[in-house]
Design a protein around this motif. Sequence first.
Motif, PDB file in Angstrom:
ATOM      1  N   ARG A   1      -4.915  -4.440  12.350  1.00 35.68           N
ATOM      2  CA  ARG A   1      -4.456  -4.441  13.737  1.00 35.68           C
ATOM      3  C   ARG A   1      -3.033  -4.960  13.902  1.00 35.68           C
ATOM      4  N   ARG A   2      -2.448  -5.546  12.874  1.00 28.58           N
ATOM      5  CA  ARG A   2      -1.078  -6.042  12.953  1.00 28.58           C
ATOM      6  C   ARG A   2      -0.072  -5.092  12.305  1.00 28.58           C
ATOM      7  N   LYS A   3      -0.467  -4.459  11.214  1.00 26.12           N
ATOM      8  CA  LYS A   3       0.457  -3.626  10.448  1.00 26.12           C
ATOM      9  C   LYS A   3       1.043  -2.457  11.240  1.00 26.12           C
ATOM     10  N   PRO A   4       0.249  -1.716  12.045  1.00 27.10           N
ATOM     11  CA  PRO A   4       0.845  -0.576  12.751  1.00 27.10           C
ATOM     12  C   PRO A   4       1.990  -0.972  13.677  1.00 27.10           C
ATOM     13  N   TRP A   5       1.894  -2.126  14.296  1.00 31.52           N
ATOM     14  CA  TRP A   5       2.949  -2.572  15.204  1.00 31.52           C
ATOM     15  C   TRP A   5       4.227  -2.903  14.454  1.00 31.52           C
ATOM     16  N   ILE A   6       4.078  -3.567  13.314  1.00 32.58           N
ATOM     17  CA  ILE A   6       5.254  -3.901  12.511  1.00 32.58           C
ATOM     18  C   ILE A   6       5.950  -2.628  12.042  1.00 32.58           C
ATOM     19  N   ALA A   7       5.160  -1.658  11.604  1.00 35.10           N
ATOM     20  CA  ALA A   7       5.740  -0.385  11.161  1.00 35.10           C
ATOM     21  C   ALA A   7       6.478   0.318  12.298  1.00 35.10           C
TER      22      ALA A   7
ATOM     23  N   LEU B   1      17.749  -4.780   4.246  1.00 34.07           N
ATOM     24  CA  LEU B   1      16.615  -5.574   3.772  1.00 34.07           C
ATOM     25  C   LEU B   1      15.357  -5.445   4.625  1.00 34.07           C
ATOM     26  N   LEU B   2      15.495  -5.170   5.917  1.00 41.79           N
ATOM     27  CA  LEU B   2      14.322  -5.131   6.794  1.00 41.79           C
ATOM     28  C   LEU B   2      13.271  -4.118   6.351  1.00 41.79           C
ATOM     29  N   PRO B   3      13.616  -2.854   6.078  1.00 39.45           N
ATOM     30  CA  PRO B   3      12.567  -1.909   5.666  1.00 39.45           C
ATOM     31  C   PRO B   3      11.973  -2.237   4.305  1.00 39.45           C
ATOM     32  N   ILE B   4      12.757  -2.841   3.412  1.00 37.25           N
ATOM     33  CA  ILE B   4      12.254  -3.182   2.076  1.00 37.25           C
ATOM     34  C   ILE B   4      11.183  -4.265   2.160  1.00 37.25           C
TER      35      ILE B   4
ATOM     36  N   ALA C   1       9.540  -5.281   4.820  1.00 36.86           N
ATOM     37  CA  ALA C   1       8.416  -4.832   5.642  1.00 36.86           C
ATOM     38  C   ALA C   1       7.456  -3.979   4.811  1.00 36.86           C
ATOM     39  N   ALA C   2       7.990  -3.094   3.978  1.00 34.66           N
ATOM     40  CA  ALA C   2       7.143  -2.237   3.148  1.00 34.66           C
ATOM     41  C   ALA C   2       6.320  -3.061   2.164  1.00 34.66           C
ATOM     42  N   ILE C   3       6.933  -4.095   1.576  1.00 27.15           N
ATOM     43  CA  ILE C   3       6.198  -4.954   0.626  1.00 27.15           C
ATOM     44  C   ILE C   3       5.044  -5.666   1.322  1.00 27.15           C
ATOM     45  N   ALA C   4       5.297  -6.225   2.507  1.00 26.00           N
ATOM     46  CA  ALA C   4       4.247  -6.932   3.248  1.00 26.00           C
ATOM     47  C   ALA C   4       3.125  -5.983   3.648  1.00 26.00           C
ATOM     48  N   LEU C   5       3.479  -4.809   4.163  1.00 25.47           N
ATOM     49  CA  LEU C   5       2.466  -3.848   4.600  1.00 25.47           C
ATOM     50  C   LEU C   5       1.621  -3.350   3.435  1.00 25.47           C
ATOM     51  N   TRP C   6       2.202  -3.295   2.250  1.00 26.17           N
ATOM     52  CA  TRP C   6       1.500  -2.795   1.069  1.00 26.17           C
ATOM     53  C   TRP C   6       0.627  -3.863   0.420  1.00 26.17           C
ATOM     54  N   LYS C   7       1.128  -5.075   0.323  1.00 29.01           N
ATOM     55  CA  LYS C   7       0.497  -6.089  -0.518  1.00 29.01           C
ATOM     56  C   LYS C   7      -0.461  -7.030   0.212  1.00 29.01           C
ATOM     57  N   VAL C   8      -0.250  -7.246   1.503  1.00 31.40           N
ATOM     58  CA  VAL C   8      -0.984  -8.309   2.191  1.00 31.40           C
ATOM     59  C   VAL C   8      -2.123  -7.717   3.012  1.00 31.40           C
TER      60      VAL C   8
ATOM     61  N   SER D   1       1.120 -14.753  -4.670  1.00 33.63           N
ATOM     62  CA  SER D   1       1.836 -13.481  -4.534  1.00 33.63           C
ATOM     63  C   SER D   1       1.663 -12.889  -3.136  1.00 33.63           C
ATOM     64  N   LYS D   2       0.464 -13.058  -2.551  1.00 33.66           N
ATOM     65  CA  LYS D   2       0.240 -12.557  -1.191  1.00 33.66           C
ATOM     66  C   LYS D   2       1.027 -13.381  -0.173  1.00 33.66           C
ATOM     67  N   ILE D   3       1.065 -14.689  -0.386  1.00 28.42           N
ATOM     68  CA  ILE D   3       1.848 -15.543   0.503  1.00 28.42           C
ATOM     69  C   ILE D   3       3.324 -15.156   0.439  1.00 28.42           C
ATOM     70  N   MET D   4       3.808 -14.864  -0.757  1.00 32.41           N
ATOM     71  CA  MET D   4       5.214 -14.467  -0.913  1.00 32.41           C
ATOM     72  C   MET D   4       5.472 -13.105  -0.290  1.00 32.41           C
ATOM     73  N   ALA D   5       4.526 -12.182  -0.460  1.00 35.27           N
ATOM     74  CA  ALA D   5       4.698 -10.852   0.121  1.00 35.27           C
ATOM     75  C   ALA D   5       4.704 -10.924   1.645  1.00 35.27           C
ATOM     76  N   TYR D   6       3.811 -11.754   2.182  1.00 33.27           N
ATOM     77  CA  TYR D   6       3.791 -11.934   3.634  1.00 33.27           C
ATOM     78  C   TYR D   6       5.062 -12.638   4.110  1.00 33.27           C
ATOM     79  N   GLY D   7       5.406 -13.726   3.454  1.00 32.66           N
ATOM     80  CA  GLY D   7       6.554 -14.522   3.873  1.00 32.66           C
ATOM     81  C   GLY D   7       7.871 -13.792   3.748  1.00 32.66           C
ATOM     82  N   GLY D   8       7.956 -12.838   2.810  1.00 36.28           N
ATOM     83  CA  GLY D   8       9.219 -12.149   2.572  1.00 36.28           C
ATOM     84  C   GLY D   8       9.800 -11.474   3.793  1.00 36.28           C
ATOM     85  N   LEU D   9       8.920 -10.986   4.683  1.00 34.75           N
ATOM     86  CA  LEU D   9       9.409 -10.319   5.894  1.00 34.75           C
ATOM     87  C   LEU D   9      10.186 -11.292   6.789  1.00 34.75           C
ATOM     88  N   GLY D  10       9.927 -12.585   6.615  1.00 38.26           N
ATOM     89  CA  GLY D  10      10.675 -13.580   7.373  1.00 38.26           C
ATOM     90  C   GLY D  10      12.156 -13.592   7.037  1.00 38.26           C
TER      91      GLY D  10
END
Length: 464
Positions: A79-85, A213-216, A218-225, A10-19
Amino acid sequence: MTSLVSVTRSKIMAYGGLGTPLAMIGYPIAIWLIPFYSEVTKFQLALLADLLLLARLTDVITDPLIGQWGDSTATRAGRRKPWIALGVPLMMIAVYMLFVPGEDVTVTYFLFWMVLMYLGFTIIGIPYGAWGAEISPEYHQRSRIVSGREAFTLIGLLISALIPLGVEVSGEGVSLKEGLNRMLAAIFLFKDFSTSNQMRDILEYMGLGIILLLPIFAAIALWKVPDPMPKVKKKIPLKEGLKYAKENPLLVRILAIIFLVIAGESFRNTLSLWFVRDVIGIETVGASYARYFIAGFLAIPFWLWLGKVIGKHRAFCITLIGTGTVSFLCFFLEFGDYAQFHALFLLKGACFGGLQFLPASMLADVVDIDSLKTGGRRAGTFFALNGMIAKISAMLAVWAAARLVDFFGFIPGAENGENEMLALRFFYCIGCAAFFLPALYLTWFYPLTKEKHAELRAELENQN
């Protein structure tokens, strides 16, 4: 560092989804943007190539800075999440302005929004790539993470192909049911439909899809991973870090491979729409790319398995040989050779799955050598170098491809003569060989096997 057990599917999917939305940006830029601005807004092809080159040059400055700043960032969120946001809203605005332009587009307008879109992509893409290298330190686990991300990348590419296909098969008087039937017929029965004067609608719908789709994702990855903060013995300044990078022969080699492969792909992609439509005679271009990305998606498990059996670098060699062979054979196709082109394009799509994730996974392994030597953890800097090399490669290849066909007299959207079409055919089919042959040589003798990487990981853990 996140443990092996905690990296769940589930974490791999949450991370990969932003791709997915990030890939949806890359596909129209590679395939549709140049044809749109050259055929619809009537930018001269040579001028368009120069503007894209100028816009991309800004990445030479921003990429290493974002990588270094990302490595130095320390917040409760990681250290990665703030930049993506930070990058998501910038990307959304720039995509809208570029993909949904007005009737009168100036050179200044195009250049300004291209620069901002590239900046937004850098702010998201470099931390995102580095994040994937830090979720797990284990060789094959990294392949799972990267292949998961690239599977979602292919889903994004498929969505991007389905959007223009949906526009291509629709029209006045076409119901939703009939449109869906047409899409299925175009993909699976290889049926072609007339698509004249629809390029503006195609680009607009692709842009709106990205913005949705981009904000959706991104929010899942920032929340779950999780965004792990690795133990770092010392911080490496950017100048010193580049010096260490230069002294890492494996990094230089993998970056050279990435440069050559992306150059070959970008060179061909720049001319792809015109080759499919004008040389082969296929109007429903979206259907061809939908099948292409479906083949790439389905082939990822095969490339993942092959990488485990014979090693990532040998598996990557096979993708290069397959891709180059398909491109060479396309040179001998004539107008109306639909069946032959579809078969070759499907094979190329299957190879594309390996081209997507194997080099990124190999680069993640090289990061460990640097960590062992310097005592720092600088995945962000390394992926910034990767991003910068990839962008410079694509920038030069796109510029060269557009400039070359323009030099030989090819005019997008016009009736071109035999010599102009021969130039288009030659550069599309043979041009990538100039890049793939040296890449194949460098990859074939790549020394970092899975056994050597296991030894490196053990030494690095003992060092920590």
